[in-house]
Scaffold this motif. Structure first.
Motif, PDB file in Angstrom:
ATOM      1  N   UNK A  23      -9.905  -2.781  -4.439  1.00  0.00           N
ATOM      2  CA  UNK A  23      -9.414  -3.154  -5.771  1.00  0.00           C
ATOM      3  C   UNK A  23      -7.928  -2.863  -5.948  1.00  0.00           C
ATOM      4  N   UNK A  24      -7.239  -2.509  -4.847  1.00  0.00           N
ATOM      5  CA  UNK A  24      -5.821  -2.186  -4.970  1.00  0.00           C
ATOM      6  C   UNK A  24      -4.994  -3.451  -5.157  1.00  0.00           C
ATOM      7  N   UNK A  25      -4.153  -3.455  -6.193  1.00  0.00           N
ATOM      8  CA  UNK A  25      -3.317  -4.621  -6.480  1.00  0.00           C
ATOM      9  C   UNK A  25      -1.850  -4.291  -6.274  1.00  0.00           C
ATOM     10  N   UNK A  26      -1.362  -3.258  -6.935  1.00  0.00           N
ATOM     11  CA  UNK A  26       0.032  -2.886  -6.770  1.00  0.00           C
ATOM     12  C   UNK A  26       0.151  -1.368  -6.914  1.00  0.00           C
ATOM     13  N   UNK A  27       1.364  -0.875  -6.716  1.00  0.00           N
ATOM     14  CA  UNK A  27       1.588   0.560  -6.757  1.00  0.00           C
ATOM     15  C   UNK A  27       1.434   1.181  -5.378  1.00  0.00           C
ATOM     16  N   UNK A  28       1.918   2.397  -5.258  1.00  0.00           N
ATOM     17  CA  UNK A  28       1.901   3.093  -3.968  1.00  0.00           C
ATOM     18  C   UNK A  28       0.663   3.996  -3.856  1.00  0.00           C
ATOM     19  N   UNK A  29      -0.012   3.908  -2.719  1.00  0.00           N
ATOM     20  CA  UNK A  29      -1.246   4.644  -2.490  1.00  0.00           C
ATOM     21  C   UNK A  29      -0.993   5.954  -1.735  1.00  0.00           C
ATOM     22  N   UNK A  30      -1.786   6.994  -2.017  1.00  0.00           N
ATOM     23  CA  UNK A  30      -1.821   8.129  -1.101  1.00  0.00           C
ATOM     24  C   UNK A  30      -2.490   7.685   0.197  1.00  0.00           C
ATOM     25  N   UNK A  31      -2.102   8.278   1.317  1.00  0.00           N
ATOM     26  CA  UNK A  31      -2.590   7.789   2.609  1.00  0.00           C
ATOM     27  C   UNK A  31      -3.008   8.936   3.510  1.00  0.00           C
ATOM     28  N   UNK A  32      -3.948   8.641   4.411  1.00  0.00           N
ATOM     29  CA  UNK A  32      -4.426   9.607   5.391  1.00  0.00           C
ATOM     30  C   UNK A  32      -4.371   8.964   6.772  1.00  0.00           C
ATOM     31  N   UNK A  97       7.286   3.614   5.907  1.00  0.00           N
ATOM     32  CA  UNK A  97       8.076   2.382   5.806  1.00  0.00           C
ATOM     33  C   UNK A  97       7.414   1.316   4.940  1.00  0.00           C
ATOM     34  N   UNK A  98       6.169   1.544   4.559  1.00  0.00           N
ATOM     35  CA  UNK A  98       5.420   0.517   3.833  1.00  0.00           C
ATOM     36  C   UNK A  98       5.622   0.651   2.326  1.00  0.00           C
ATOM     37  N   UNK A  99       5.775  -0.483   1.667  1.00  0.00           N
ATOM     38  CA  UNK A  99       5.997  -0.496   0.227  1.00  0.00           C
ATOM     39  C   UNK A  99       4.745  -0.114  -0.563  1.00  0.00           C
ATOM     40  N   UNK A 100       3.563  -0.189   0.081  1.00  0.00           N
ATOM     41  CA  UNK A 100       2.325   0.109  -0.644  1.00  0.00           C
ATOM     42  C   UNK A 100       1.845   1.545  -0.440  1.00  0.00           C
ATOM     43  N   UNK A 101       2.640   2.363   0.270  1.00  0.00           N
ATOM     44  CA  UNK A 101       2.261   3.752   0.547  1.00  0.00           C
ATOM     45  C   UNK A 101       3.270   4.694  -0.086  1.00  0.00           C
ATOM     46  N   UNK A 102       2.773   5.745  -0.712  1.00  0.00           N
ATOM     47  CA  UNK A 102       3.645   6.785  -1.266  1.00  0.00           C
ATOM     48  C   UNK A 102       4.082   7.699  -0.117  1.00  0.00           C
ATOM     49  N   UNK A 103       5.344   7.683   0.274  1.00  0.00           N
ATOM     50  CA  UNK A 103       5.773   8.404   1.482  1.00  0.00           C
ATOM     51  C   UNK A 103       5.657   9.915   1.387  1.00  0.00           C
ATOM     52  N   UNK A 104       5.600  10.433   0.171  1.00  0.00           N
ATOM     53  CA  UNK A 104       5.472  11.879   0.005  1.00  0.00           C
ATOM     54  C   UNK A 104       4.039  12.301  -0.325  1.00  0.00           C
ATOM     55  N   UNK A 105       3.078  11.385  -0.069  1.00  0.00           N
ATOM     56  CA  UNK A 105       1.663  11.689  -0.337  1.00  0.00           C
ATOM     57  C   UNK A 105       0.822  11.270   0.863  1.00  0.00           C
ATOM     58  N   UNK A 106       1.203  11.768   2.029  1.00  0.00           N
ATOM     59  CA  UNK A 106       0.516  11.419   3.277  1.00  0.00           C
ATOM     60  C   UNK A 106      -0.138  12.665   3.859  1.00  0.00           C
ATOM     61  N   UNK A 107      -1.414  12.559   4.175  1.00  0.00           N
ATOM     62  CA  UNK A 107      -2.153  13.623   4.843  1.00  0.00           C
ATOM     63  C   UNK A 107      -2.639  13.155   6.203  1.00  0.00           C
TER      64      UNK A 107
END
Length: 305
Positions: A23-32, A97-107
């Motif tokens: 259901x992700x449309x826009x905004x930056x996601x936390x990532x693992x 580098x991805x526009x859909x990922x929050x670079x400071x929220x990566x685990x």
């Protein structure tokens, strides 16, 4: 949703799959970032965890280690702990580098041998904001001392002699010598080997977990890289970032997680899944479900916006 991706690691193209919430449309996601077991590939247990974490609202990147699976690298089957750690760091770099990922929220999450590689990478890569493992194992210790630390020291010395001979043979033009993760005569060993060996055979060599690119063998001279590698030597450097280690109560490998947690600094947590063995946590729903619930809570808290 999932998409095939590639990214560089030491000038090698690494093949990955990026899972994202449907259901992700826009905004930056936390990532693992999720790293696979020794002898495994991204399509096995990493994808099981990635799909569930994506369903919980995270982006999850699985990938094949360099020299393995669909990733580049010669010789095929090289198990280099230092390259494995670099692959994890490179996966983080790719996500930033991805526009859909929050670079400071990566685990990052490591399974089995990557339960050593991920903390090892995170010790010095502070971009990894939360560190988790499932069925962690220190491959260096396992090769030096055997599972449970019962191995005769002469075995390691013999393997190191073989590694040196293999390097010499390759220098003279021979093909790299491959050793099997699970010997071809495994059926004869199933009655005498450890439960973990038997369950590893069941996962990798039967339809339960078999994948044609997985467990095809490792380059014998890898042992002189593996033997000098210590997953948790500087694990205290992860602090003040959080560390979560999940192990099965019946896992013969559980001592790796217990000892690593003892060495680590706060915040840290060991979660024991009752009744689970090492391999159960790869794919059995009754054990994966509580593990994912804990991971979702952990990453949700520590990768929050």
């Amino acid at each position: 949703m999932k998409a095939n991706v590639t990214f560089p690691s030491n000038n090698l193209a690494i093949a990955g799959i990026l899972f994202t919430p449907g259901d992700h449309i826009d905004g930056r996601l936390p990532a693992v970032v999720i790293s696979h077991p020794g002898g495994g590939v991204k399509e096995q247990s990493p994808s099981i965890y990635a799909e569930r974490l994506a369903g919980a609202g995270f982006a999850a990147l699985v990938f094949d280690a360099a020299h393995q699976g669909e990733s580049e690298g010669e010789p095929r089957g090289l198990e280099n702990p230092f390259q494995r750690a670099e692959d994890i760091k490179s996966a983080v770099s790719y996500l930033t580098t991805r526009d859909d990922i929050a670079p400071d929220r990566i685990g990052a999450l490591g399974i089995c041998a990557s339960g050593g590689y991920v903390p090892y990478a995170a010790q010095t890569d502070r971009r990894i904001k939360a560190v988790a493992t499932v069925s962690a194992a220190d491959l260096g210790s396992a090769f030096r001392e055997g599972l449970g630390r019962t191995q005769d020291p002469a075995i390691l010395q013999a393997m190191l002699d073989q590694a040196g001979a293999a390097r010499t043979a390759e220098a003279r033009g021979a093909a790299p010598h491959l050793a099997a993760w699970i010997p071809d005569n495994a059926e004869e060993l199933l009655e005498t080997e450890t439960r973990q060996f038997r369950e590893t055979f069941e996962f990798y060599r039967t339809p339960r977990g078999h994948h044609p690119r997985a467990n095809q063998g490792w380059v014998l001279r890898s042992i002189d890289l593996i033997a000098q590698y210590d997953s948790y030597a500087m694990i205290r450097l992860i602090s003040p970032r959080p560390l979560l280690m999940i192990a099965g109560s019946e896992a013969e490998s559980a001592y790796f997680s217990r000892e690593a947690i003892e060495q680590a600094a706060e915040p840290k947590e060991l979660v024991v899944i009752d009744g689970a063995t090492h391999i159960d946590l790869y794919d059995k729903d009754e054990y994966v479900t509580p593990a994912v619930a804990k991971l979702t809570e952990f990453f949700g808290k520590h990768l929050a916006e």
